[in-house]
Design a protein around this motif. Structure first.
Motif, PDB file in Angstrom:
ATOM      1  N   ILE A 172       0.864  -1.182   0.000  1.00  0.00           N
ATOM      2  CA  ILE A 172       0.000   0.000   0.000  1.00  0.00           C
ATOM      3  C   ILE A 172       0.899   1.229   0.000  1.00  0.00           C
ATOM      4  N   VAL A 173       0.705   2.100  -0.985  1.00  0.00           N
ATOM      5  CA  VAL A 173       1.558   3.296  -1.063  1.00  0.00           C
ATOM      6  C   VAL A 173       0.791   4.569  -0.722  1.00  0.00           C
ATOM      7  N   GLY A 174      -0.519   4.448  -0.627  1.00  0.00           N
ATOM      8  CA  GLY A 174      -1.290   5.644  -0.271  1.00  0.00           C
ATOM      9  C   GLY A 174      -2.696   5.261   0.141  1.00  0.00           C
ATOM     10  N   MET A 175      -3.283   6.093   0.974  1.00  0.00           N
ATOM     11  CA  MET A 175      -4.685   5.895   1.359  1.00  0.00           C
ATOM     12  C   MET A 175      -5.381   7.240   1.287  1.00  0.00           C
ATOM     13  N   LYS A 176      -6.610   7.194   0.825  1.00  0.00           N
ATOM     14  CA  LYS A 176      -7.391   8.423   0.820  1.00  0.00           C
ATOM     15  C   LYS A 176      -8.845   8.076   1.100  1.00  0.00           C
ATOM     16  N   THR A 236      -6.150   1.183  -7.525  1.00  0.00           N
ATOM     17  CA  THR A 236      -6.902   1.735  -6.400  1.00  0.00           C
ATOM     18  C   THR A 236      -8.013   0.763  -6.052  1.00  0.00           C
ATOM     19  N   ARG A 237      -8.132   0.478  -4.767  1.00  0.00           N
ATOM     20  CA  ARG A 237      -9.166  -0.451  -4.329  1.00  0.00           C
ATOM     21  C   ARG A 237      -9.694  -0.018  -2.965  1.00  0.00           C
ATOM     22  N   PRO A 238     -10.984  -0.257  -2.721  1.00  0.00           N
ATOM     23  CA  PRO A 238     -11.530   0.087  -1.414  1.00  0.00           C
ATOM     24  C   PRO A 238     -11.052  -0.873  -0.338  1.00  0.00           C
ATOM     25  N   LEU A 258      -9.995   4.409   0.339  1.00  0.00           N
ATOM     26  CA  LEU A 258      -9.487   3.937  -0.952  1.00  0.00           C
ATOM     27  C   LEU A 258      -7.974   3.835  -0.830  1.00  0.00           C
ATOM     28  N   ALA A 259      -7.449   2.652  -1.129  1.00  0.00           N
ATOM     29  CA  ALA A 259      -6.004   2.449  -1.003  1.00  0.00           C
ATOM     30  C   ALA A 259      -5.372   2.377  -2.383  1.00  0.00           C
ATOM     31  N   ASP A 260      -4.202   3.014  -2.527  1.00  0.00           N
ATOM     32  CA  ASP A 260      -3.399   2.839  -3.731  1.00  0.00           C
ATOM     33  C   ASP A 260      -2.399   1.737  -3.441  1.00  0.00           C
TER      34      ASP A 260
END
Lengths: 260, 321
Positions: free
Chosen positions: A222-226, B134-136, B143-145
C-alpha cells in the motif's frame, strides 16, 4: 476431528477510519478492535462441528501482543487452544506472506479441517484462506453458508451471485465462511474465566522454520490511502403530499440527474 | 518475458457475467496503453460459440478451454487450467471480474503462481514497469493505492465499477486442451434465483431498512421491478429475519455501486454508508429529517415511506405512459 480456525484482529465495523500521518496506513489510536466478524462465524462453526464429531478446536493468528486478546475471546467462546505467531518480521506481510506463515505453522499440526473467514473486514482481500489451502495442497470451498461432514467428505453450500452451489471436498480441506452460516455465540462468564487457563502458545518465525526471506518481500504494498470522494448532502424534495414529492423526485431523476 | 494481457471471462451456463465483459473491456484499455495484445480466456463446456462475442470488446485472441469437466466451477480444476494457460502464454497482466467465483479463482491462482493480486479494483494505472491500482478497504471507508510487483500481476475488478466499451478486434479463436482430471472436489448441484437481478451487478437498487417495520417488502419489490432493479436491505432488516443475508448491503454484506440507489427507511449506519456510497445517485426516503442517510443522498424525501414509495412507482409508470 482436528479443526484449526484462522483468526484476525480488525477494527470494529462501526469505527470511523482515519488516515495516519504517513498517508498510507490508518490511525490506530482510539480504535476499538474486535475479532473479524467472518472469523467469529468460523469459531462458531468449528465449535458446532466439534460438538457433533468430537475433537479439538485450535485458533491460529498472526499478529501482535494485542492479538492474544482476540484469541482469548475465541477461547472464551469455547475453543480449546490458541497459537499466535508474533514476530516483527510479519508486520509488512501481504496476504500471501501471511498465508505462508499460517501454512508453515499448520504443517506441524494435526488437522482435518481449517476454517477461516472469507475475508477480513479491514483489507477485504479474500485471499488468505484459499492461499493457505494452496500452500498446504488441500482443497478449499469459499463463502460457505452450510456444511455437513460424513465419511471424510465435507459437503458445502456456497454462495455465488444470484444463487448457491453445492460442492463436496475430501478432508482435509479448508472452508471460508459467509454471512448466514451461523449466529456466533457470546462468550459466557464461566467461558471467559476458563479461557484464561487455556493454552496459548506464542511463536516466532524461527519457531515455525521460516525466515524473513519468506515474509520480507511483499508483492503488493500500500503506497497511499485516501477517503472516497465526499458526498455532499443534496436537496430535500418538498411537496404538499407524497404524490407531489414523488412527482418532483421523478422529474429531477429524469431531467437533472438524467438517470431514468 | 512476460507480455500481453490475459482477461479471464467468467461464464455460467453459456452466459457471460457482466463483470466478464467489464474485465475484457478494461483489459483492452490496459493492453492499448502497454502497446500489447489482449487475449481472452473462456473456461467451460460447449463455449465456443459464445466465446466469439469477446472479439467485439477487443479480444485480439480468444483462448477457449472447452471440457466437460469445466462445465461447472470447481476451484481446483479451474486453477489447474488457468495455470497451464498462464504458463504457456506468459501474460504480464491477468484481469478478471471480482465476482464470488473470480475472487476464489484469483486467490488460489495468486498462491499457485506466486503472483501479486489486488481484488475489487476500481482504478488501474499500468505503465511498462509500474502497476498501481486503487481499491476500497475497510468496507469502502478508505481507498487504497496499491503497487503490484513481479509477473504476472493479477487484477480483479469490482463489478459495476468500470464500464463496458466496444472495441472490435480480430478475435482469433484458439483451443487449449488442459491436462485436468477430477480431483478432491466434486460439484453436486446449483440453485439459481431465476429472474432476480444480482445486487452487485444491478443498475438500480431499492433497499429497505428498519423503517419497513416487517418482512412485507411488496412496495420495495414493485418499485425495483418498474426500474428493472434489485432489492437490497440494511443489516437490521436482515438481522430481523425480514430479508435473506444475500440482500444485505454494507460493510459486512455487499458493497454496491449502482447508477441509482434508493434507501427506504434506512437511517444510515456507517457500515451501510460504506457499502453504498459509491453509487452514482442516491435517493433517501425517511420519516426522520435528521437521519444520517440524508447527508449522503443526492435527493431526500422526508415522509412516510408507505405513502412515498407507491407514489414514486405510480409516477414512473405514468411517465412511461
Amino acid at each position: 476431528m482436528e479443526i484449526i480456525v484462522l483468526l484476525k484482529r480488525v477494527p470494529a465495523t462501526e469505527s470511523m477510519i482515519g488516515v495516519a500521518d504517513d498517508g498510507k496506513s490508518i490511525k490506530t489510536d482510539d480504535l476499538k478492535w474486535v475479532v473479524n466478524p467472518y472469523d467469529e462465524f468460523a469459531v462458531e462453526e468449528a465449535l458446532r462441528i466439534k460438538q457433533t464429531h468430537g475433537g479439538t478446536v485450535t485458533v491460529l493468528s498472526v499478529g501482535s501482543d494485542k492479538t492474544a486478546e482476540s484469541i482469548r475471546t475465541a477461547l472464551a467462546m469455547g475453543a480449546d487452544k490458541g497459537i499466535l505467531i508474533n514476530d516483527p518480521a510479519t508486520v509488512n506481510c501481504d496476504s500471501l506472506g501471511t498465508a505462508r506463515v499460517l501454512a508453515a505453522t499448520i504443517k506441524a499440526l494435526p488437522y482435518d479441517l481449517i476454517i477461516s473467514g472469507m475475508r477480513a473486514v479491514d483489507d477485504d482481500n479474500y485471499q488468505v484462506g484459499p492461499a493457505v489451502a494452496e500452500y498446504l495442497g488441500i482443497p478449499h470451498i469459499s463463502m460457505v453458508i452450510k456444511e455437513e461432514i460424513s465419511d471424510g467428505i465435507i459437503r458445502c453450500h456456497r454462495t455465488v451471485e444470484g444463487g448457491t452451489f453445492v460442492v463436496e471436498a475430501s478432508l482435509p480441506a479448508l472452508l471460508t465462511t459467509q454471512r448466514g452460516l451461523n449466529e456466533p455465540r457470546y462468550a459466557s462468564l464461566p467461558g471467559i474465566m476458563k479461557a484464561k487457563k487455556k493454552p496459548l502458545e506464542i511463536k516466532t518465525l524461527a519457531d515455525i522454520g521460516l525466515s524473513t526471506d519468506d515474509t520480507g518481500n511483499p508483492k503488493t504494498s500500500i503506497v497511499g490511502m485516501k477517503f472516497p470522494p465526499e458526498r455532499a448532502g443534496g436537496k430535500i424534495i418538498e411537496g404538499e403530499n407524497a404524490g407531489a414529492k414523488a412527482a418532483s423526485l421523478v422529474k429531477a431523476l429524469v431531467e437533472e440527474a438524467r438517470i431514468l | 518475458m512476460a507480455e500481453g494481457v490475459l482477461a479471464i471471462a467468467e461464464q455460467m451456463d453459456g452466459v457471460f457475467k457482466k463483470a466478464a465483459i467489464e474485465a475484457v473491456s478494461e483489459g483492452k484499455r490496459i493492453a492499448k496503453n502497454l502497446g500489447t495484445t489482449l487475449t481472452a480466456l473462456v473456461m467451460g463446456s460447449n463455449i465456443e460459440e459464445m466465446a466469439k462475442d469477446l472479439a467485439k470488446y477487443g479480444a485480439d485472441r480468444i483462448v477457449i478451454a472447452d471440457d466437460p469437466l469445466l462445465k461447472n466451477f470447481l476451484v481446483d480444476i479451474y486453477t489447474d487450467t488457468a495455470t497451464q494457460i498462464v504458463e504457456s502464454e506468459h501474460p504480464a497482466v491477468i484481469i478478471t471480474g471480482a465476482t464470488s467465483i473470480g475472487k476464489d479463482l484469483c486467490a488460489r491462482l495468486s498462491a499457485r503462481l506466486d503472483a501479486a493480486l489486488a481484488t475489487d479494483c476500481v482504478a488501474i494505472q499500468i505503465q511498462k514497469d509500474q502497476c498501481r491500482i486503487t481499491r476500497p478497504m475497510y468496507g469502502g471507508k478508505i481507498l487504497a493505492d496499491v503497487v503490484l510487483e513481479g509477473f504476472p500481476k493479477i487484477i480483479g475488478i469490482r463489478p459495476n465499477a468500470m464500464g463496458i466499451s466496444e472495441s472490435p478486434a480480430e478475435g482469433i479463436m484458439e483451443r487449449f486442451t488442459p491436462k485436468i482430471r477430477e480431483g478432491a472436489m466434486k460439484f453436486v448441484e446449483k440453485t439459481m434465483d431465476t429472474g432476480k437481478v444480482e445486487l452487485t451487478e444491478a443498475d438500480v437498487i431499492v433497499s429497505g431498512g428498519r423503517g419497513m417495520g416487517g418482512p412485507d417488502y411488496k412496495i420495495i419489490e414493485e418499485l425495483a421491478s418498474v426500474l428493472g432493479g434489485a432489492v437490497g436491505a440494511s443489516r437490521s432488516a436482515v438481522d430481523e429475519g425480514w430479508r435473506p443475508h444475500s440482500d444485505q448491503v454494507g460493510q459486512t454484506g455487499k458493497t454496491v455501486s449502482p447508477n441509482l440507489y434508493i434507501a427506504c427507511g434506512i437511517s444510515g449506519a456507517i457500515q451501510h454508508l460504506a457499502g453504498m456510497s459509491s453509487s452514482k445517485v442516491i435517493v433517501a426516503i425517511n420519516k426522520d429529517p435528521d437521519a444520517p442517510i440524508f447527508s449522503k443522498a443526492d435527493y431526500g424525501i422526508v415522509g412516510d415511506l408507505f405513502e412515498v414509495i407507491p407514489a414514486i412507482t405510480a409516477e414512473i409508470k405514468k411517465n412511461r405512459g
